[in-house]
Design a protein around this motif. Sequence first.
Motif, short mmCIF file in Angstrom:
data_model
loop_
_atom_site.label_atom_id
_atom_site.label_comp_id
_atom_site.label_asym_id
_atom_site.label_seq_id
_atom_site.Cartn_x
_atom_site.Cartn_y
_atom_site.Cartn_z
N SER A 103 -56.90 18.99 -90.30
CA SER A 103 -56.22 17.80 -90.82
C SER A 103 -55.70 16.93 -89.69
O SER A 103 -55.89 15.71 -89.68
N ARG A 104 -55.06 17.55 -88.72
CA ARG A 104 -54.48 16.77 -87.62
C ARG A 104 -55.55 16.18 -86.70
O ARG A 104 -55.44 15.03 -86.26
N ILE A 105 -56.59 16.98 -86.42
CA ILE A 105 -57.67 16.46 -85.57
C ILE A 105 -58.35 15.27 -86.25
O ILE A 105 -58.63 14.25 -85.62
N MET A 106 -58.63 15.42 -87.55
CA MET A 106 -59.30 14.34 -88.28
C MET A 106 -58.43 13.09 -88.30
O MET A 106 -58.93 11.97 -88.14
N LEU A 107 -57.12 13.26 -88.47
CA LEU A 107 -56.23 12.10 -88.48
C LEU A 107 -56.16 11.43 -87.12
O LEU A 107 -56.11 10.21 -87.01
N ALA A 108 -56.19 12.23 -86.06
CA ALA A 108 -56.19 11.67 -84.71
C ALA A 108 -57.44 10.82 -84.49
O ALA A 108 -57.38 9.70 -83.98
N LEU A 109 -58.59 11.38 -84.91
CA LEU A 109 -59.85 10.65 -84.76
C LEU A 109 -59.88 9.42 -85.65
O LEU A 109 -60.31 8.34 -85.23
N LYS A 110 -59.41 9.58 -86.88
CA LYS A 110 -59.41 8.45 -87.82
C LYS A 110 -58.52 7.31 -87.32
O LYS A 110 -58.84 6.14 -87.49
N THR A 111 -57.40 7.67 -86.73
CA THR A 111 -56.48 6.65 -86.22
C THR A 111 -57.18 5.75 -85.21
O THR A 111 -56.99 4.53 -85.19
N ILE A 112 -58.03 6.35 -84.40
CA ILE A 112 -58.76 5.58 -83.38
C ILE A 112 -59.97 4.88 -83.98
O ILE A 112 -60.17 3.67 -83.81
N PHE A 113 -60.80 5.63 -84.71
CA PHE A 113 -62.07 5.08 -85.16
C PHE A 113 -61.95 4.10 -86.32
O PHE A 113 -62.85 3.29 -86.55
N SER A 114 -60.85 4.15 -87.06
CA SER A 114 -60.69 3.20 -88.16
C SER A 114 -60.64 1.77 -87.66
O SER A 114 -60.93 0.82 -88.38
#
Length: 570
Positions: free
Chosen positions: A444-455
């Motif tokens: 969950s945290r890794i995906m949110l970290a990546l999503k924060t950047i890639f969004s």
Amino acid sequence: MLQELSIRNFAIIDELSLSLEEGLTVLTGETGAGKSIIIDAVQLLVGGRGSSEFVRHGEKKAEIEGIFVIHDEHPCYGKCKELGIDIEDGMVLLKRDISQSGKSACRVNGKLVTIALLREVGTTLIDVHGQHESQELMDETKHLLLLDQFGGQDILPAKSAYYELFQEYEQIQRQIRSLTEDEQQMAHRLDLIQFQFNEIEEAGLQLGEDDQLMEEKTRLANFERLFSSLQTAYNALQEEQKGLDWIGLSMSNLEQAAEIDPVLEKTSESVANSFYLLEEAAQSIRQQLDSLEFDPDRLQVIEDRLNEINQLKRKYGTTIEEIVQFSAAIEEEIESITNRDSTIKDLEFKRTSIIEDLQLEADQLTAVRGQWAKKLTEEIHEQLQALHMNKAVFEVRFHKPVVRDAGKFHYKKDGVDIVEFFISTNPGEPLKPLTKVASGGEISRIMLALKTIFSKHQGITSIIFDEVDTGVSGRVAQAIAEKIYAVSIHSQVLCISHLPQVAAISDHHLFISKEVKNDRTITHVSPLEERDRVLEISRMISGVEITDLTLSHAKELLELAHSIKKTAVS
């Protein structure tokens, strides 16, 4: 963003219409109320796998519709253009019906499409992420694309320079493959194109010939009408007591009148000019009549020639110009096949030269990507630290390119690089592919970290998080709430959550409930205002009983969220 969502006869949902807003919308409610069913409906709307089980009991079909509003440069425009679908006023309407038999009818802006095509359009509009789902970020084949999106305009020039040479390289590869085919196949090909070339050459086509023949055919086919019309026109002008005689009489009298009254000179000149023009026209008509000759044999010749031209058009092109171009192309191919060995040698020499340049461009592209991979790694580490994963190590790893025979790289349209994201979440553990990370809370945290950047770079209209906060609490829960909000700054976010921290930081709060009416379960969605939000967040904190303490805590969470959002915006 997803502006309107309509769901009918889907699972326990009888009929539901939602108007959604920009920013972060959180969906909360008791377990089983239908929160995930709404997300399931959205997934089906954008091409997810359907089943007859989704159709509400006793109904013939389930219907899902969604209206999306997109900006001018949204990726959906390009995808819809490929599919021949028009987009007007930045509106995209997706519709999917699922029958009792499990069959689907899919439409994009009213045009029927397959589920595969619906999915292609849908992936440009919505990214649905659940804790155990395989998403784009968890697909190693997409990591290179994500890195390029992150690098944006800085990577694009190197990528474009490489791709331009790659297209030349691929063209030569196709020509060499064509010339090195089986001998018997090549001989058959030569026989075919030699026959086609000879057939076109023997026809002796002339550009514009068919148009000229059609004009002549029309004249001959209507000879009697043409002759009669010209004869009548000539007689009306030239016979005694007809047009020219009367105009000539008028001209003579006007000349006499002009001698008496000079005002009439202009009128006299006009009539005189008309007389001479008509006299000239009458002579021209006479010549046309004298030259007219009906030749039935000539009509047959024209018919035969037009049939010959039409036969060639059916085989080699819709116009004579296209046939001539086809002939020129196969003449070059005949030359290539006839002198195959020397042609292959020339092409291989040219390919070697292009490969040298292509490799230089590939190396340059790899170097630029390497610089951006470092920047991405730094940003990911910052995001993971904010999510209390201080010991996690992230790495963008470049694998060795695939090598073909004779040591040549396997050149692809996007370069030679194979990129994969690796991570280690605990000290002392080796880096592993992102897809091998097992812990739900860590995912969950890794995906949110990546999503924060890639969004910021993907251009996705809407992102849906389905209970991605499962398995976390305390300060990590607050950090996750802040990251979900950060993603919503760049993309509309819909989030199903059981965390009061996420509910508090949302821009819009929808409460999902259900009731039994006439022995049927019905799902309701209610937008919550400030007072009701406090009560719902209190319920999420306490679980059962709402007390003054939980109410106070809920208010504190809302105040904290307001402060965080104000800081994020500024």
